[in-house]
Design a protein around this motif. Sequence first.
Motif, PDB file in Angstrom:
ATOM      1  N   ALA A   1       0.834  -1.206   0.000  1.00 47.65           N
ATOM      2  CA  ALA A   1       0.000   0.000   0.000  1.00 47.65           C
ATOM      3  C   ALA A   1       0.869   1.256   0.000  1.00 47.65           C
ATOM      4  CB  ALA A   1      -0.932   0.001   1.203  1.00 47.65           C
ATOM      5  N   VAL A   2       1.993   1.200   0.706  1.00 44.74           N
ATOM      6  CA  VAL A   2       2.917   2.337   0.723  1.00 44.74           C
ATOM      7  C   VAL A   2       3.491   2.567  -0.677  1.00 44.74           C
ATOM      8  CG1 VAL A   2       5.154   3.141   1.584  1.00 44.74           C
ATOM      9  CG2 VAL A   2       3.486   2.171   3.163  1.00 44.74           C
ATOM     10  N   ARG A   3       3.861   1.480  -1.343  1.00 47.43           N
ATOM     11  CA  ARG A   3       4.413   1.609  -2.707  1.00 47.43           C
ATOM     12  C   ARG A   3       3.379   2.219  -3.661  1.00 47.43           C
ATOM     13  NH1 ARG A   3       6.800  -3.363  -1.181  1.00 47.43           N
ATOM     14  NH2 ARG A   3       9.069  -3.198  -1.168  1.00 47.43           N
ATOM     15  N   VAL A   4       2.142   1.761  -3.564  1.00 44.63           N
ATOM     16  CA  VAL A   4       1.077   2.283  -4.429  1.00 44.63           C
ATOM     17  C   VAL A   4       0.858   3.767  -4.141  1.00 44.63           C
ATOM     18  CG1 VAL A   4      -1.396   2.171  -4.929  1.00 44.63           C
ATOM     19  CG2 VAL A   4      -0.054   0.068  -4.805  1.00 44.63           C
TER      20      VAL A   4
ATOM     21  N   LEU B   1       2.920   5.915  -2.797  1.00 45.02           N
ATOM     22  CA  LEU B   1       4.104   6.658  -3.241  1.00 45.02           C
ATOM     23  C   LEU B   1       4.065   6.868  -4.751  1.00 45.02           C
ATOM     24  CD1 LEU B   1       6.887   7.932  -2.675  1.00 45.02           C
ATOM     25  CD2 LEU B   1       7.874   5.647  -2.998  1.00 45.02           C
ATOM     26  N   HIS B   2       3.795   5.797  -5.480  1.00 38.24           N
ATOM     27  CA  HIS B   2       3.747   5.887  -6.947  1.00 38.24           C
ATOM     28  C   HIS B   2       2.679   6.881  -7.394  1.00 38.24           C
ATOM     29  CE1 HIS B   2       3.856   4.728 -11.134  1.00 38.24           C
ATOM     30  NE2 HIS B   2       2.553   4.533 -11.082  1.00 38.24           N
ATOM     31  N   ARG B   3       1.513   6.792  -6.812  1.00 29.90           N
ATOM     32  CA  ARG B   3       0.419   7.694  -7.195  1.00 29.90           C
ATOM     33  C   ARG B   3       0.723   9.141  -6.807  1.00 29.90           C
ATOM     34  NH1 ARG B   3      -4.762   3.832  -5.688  1.00 29.90           N
ATOM     35  NH2 ARG B   3      -4.472   2.410  -7.449  1.00 29.90           N
ATOM     36  N   GLY B   4       1.292   9.327  -5.635  1.00 30.07           N
ATOM     37  CA  GLY B   4       1.645  10.679  -5.208  1.00 30.07           C
ATOM     38  C   GLY B   4       2.695  11.307  -6.112  1.00 30.07           C
ATOM     39  N   LEU B   5       3.708  10.541  -6.469  1.00 32.17           N
ATOM     40  CA  LEU B   5       4.747  11.051  -7.368  1.00 32.17           C
ATOM     41  C   LEU B   5       4.186  11.316  -8.753  1.00 32.17           C
ATOM     42  CD1 LEU B   5       7.824   8.897  -6.257  1.00 32.17           C
ATOM     43  CD2 LEU B   5       7.297  11.273  -5.646  1.00 32.17           C
ATOM     44  N   ALA B   6       3.223  10.504  -9.185  1.00 29.33           N
ATOM     45  CA  ALA B   6       2.592  10.730 -10.488  1.00 29.33           C
ATOM     46  C   ALA B   6       1.820  12.048 -10.486  1.00 29.33           C
ATOM     47  CB  ALA B   6       1.673   9.563 -10.839  1.00 29.33           C
ATOM     48  N   VAL B   7       1.152  12.348  -9.383  1.00 32.24           N
ATOM     49  CA  VAL B   7       0.419  13.626  -9.270  1.00 32.24           C
ATOM     50  C   VAL B   7       1.409  14.791  -9.329  1.00 32.24           C
ATOM     51  CG1 VAL B   7      -0.924  15.071  -7.673  1.00 32.24           C
ATOM     52  CG2 VAL B   7      -1.564  12.680  -8.037  1.00 32.24           C
ATOM     53  N   ILE B   8       2.515  14.652  -8.613  1.00 37.76           N
ATOM     54  CA  ILE B   8       3.532  15.719  -8.606  1.00 37.76           C
ATOM     55  C   ILE B   8       4.120  15.888 -10.011  1.00 37.76           C
ATOM     56  CG2 ILE B   8       5.809  16.353  -7.734  1.00 37.76           C
ATOM     57  CD1 ILE B   8       4.986  14.948  -5.082  1.00 37.76           C
ATOM     58  N   ALA B   9       4.427  14.796 -10.676  1.00 41.48           N
ATOM     59  CA  ALA B   9       4.990  14.870 -12.033  1.00 41.48           C
ATOM     60  C   ALA B   9       4.004  15.533 -12.986  1.00 41.48           C
ATOM     61  CB  ALA B   9       5.362  13.467 -12.518  1.00 41.48           C
ATOM     62  N   LYS B  10       2.751  15.188 -12.852  1.00 47.42           N
ATOM     63  CA  LYS B  10       1.735  15.785 -13.725  1.00 47.42           C
ATOM     64  C   LYS B  10       1.630  17.278 -13.455  1.00 47.42           C
ATOM     65  CE  LYS B  10      -2.984  15.167 -15.280  1.00 47.42           C
ATOM     66  NZ  LYS B  10      -4.230  14.431 -15.093  1.00 47.42           N
ATOM     67  N   LYS B  11       1.676  17.666 -12.210  1.00 50.22           N
ATOM     68  CA  LYS B  11       1.575  19.086 -11.819  1.00 50.22           C
ATOM     69  C   LYS B  11       2.728  19.895 -12.430  1.00 50.22           C
ATOM     70  CE  LYS B  11       0.698  21.887  -7.778  1.00 50.22           C
ATOM     71  NZ  LYS B  11      -0.728  22.057  -7.653  1.00 50.22           N
ATOM     72  N   PHE B  12       3.912  19.273 -12.550  1.00 49.05           N
ATOM     73  CA  PHE B  12       5.070  19.967 -13.104  1.00 49.05           C
ATOM     74  C   PHE B  12       5.251  19.665 -14.594  1.00 49.05           C
ATOM     75  CE2 PHE B  12       6.021  20.130  -8.602  1.00 49.05           C
ATOM     76  CZ  PHE B  12       6.392  21.459  -8.464  1.00 49.05           C
ATOM     77  N   GLY B  13       4.260  19.030 -15.224  1.00 49.30           N
ATOM     78  CA  GLY B  13       4.316  18.802 -16.661  1.00 49.30           C
ATOM     79  C   GLY B  13       5.220  17.681 -17.098  1.00 49.30           C
TER      80      GLY B  13
END
Length: 178
Positions: A159-162, A164-176
Amino acid sequence: MDGGEEAELARLLRTALQGDEKAYAEFLRRAASLVRGFARKRLAQGSIDPEDVVQETLLAIHLKRHTWQSDLPVGPWLYAIARFKMIDAFRKVGRRMEVVLDDAFDPPAPEPEEAASERDIGRVLDSLAPGQRAVVSSISVDGRSIGETAEALGMTEGAVRVALHRGLAVIAKKFGRG
């Protein structure tokens, strides 16, 4: 090495290759003397022990003595092996780099940019869902492992890995970048 010494070395090695142990011992003694002079001339004081190069060269000569062509001079063959062993010694020394740091080393004080970066990190983390924020902050900001984060937050490592992955994906999307 003069022509007489070259001829004598060649004779000793030819005889040694036919099984004469005394000739081989004499060849190695003379070869060691030549390689020692060669290494001492080319090595700086203290960087590499010339005797290490001599021993490595003699070992290589012993292992590769069958590669010498008896119709060719011994000197160039001998010095080529010594040169390669010297290069190997420099490579070994180059791999290890010892740096002594003073025990009283003080890291530089944070610059104003770092404070701005902390504010930016805070804004980015605030844009995440609470579970993602806790996971990303724990791992990426605090430097905890997945196992430590899972234990601290009462989650499974999966659950932590999921999260983390989703949170980083949101951050990456926010920064293009996603």
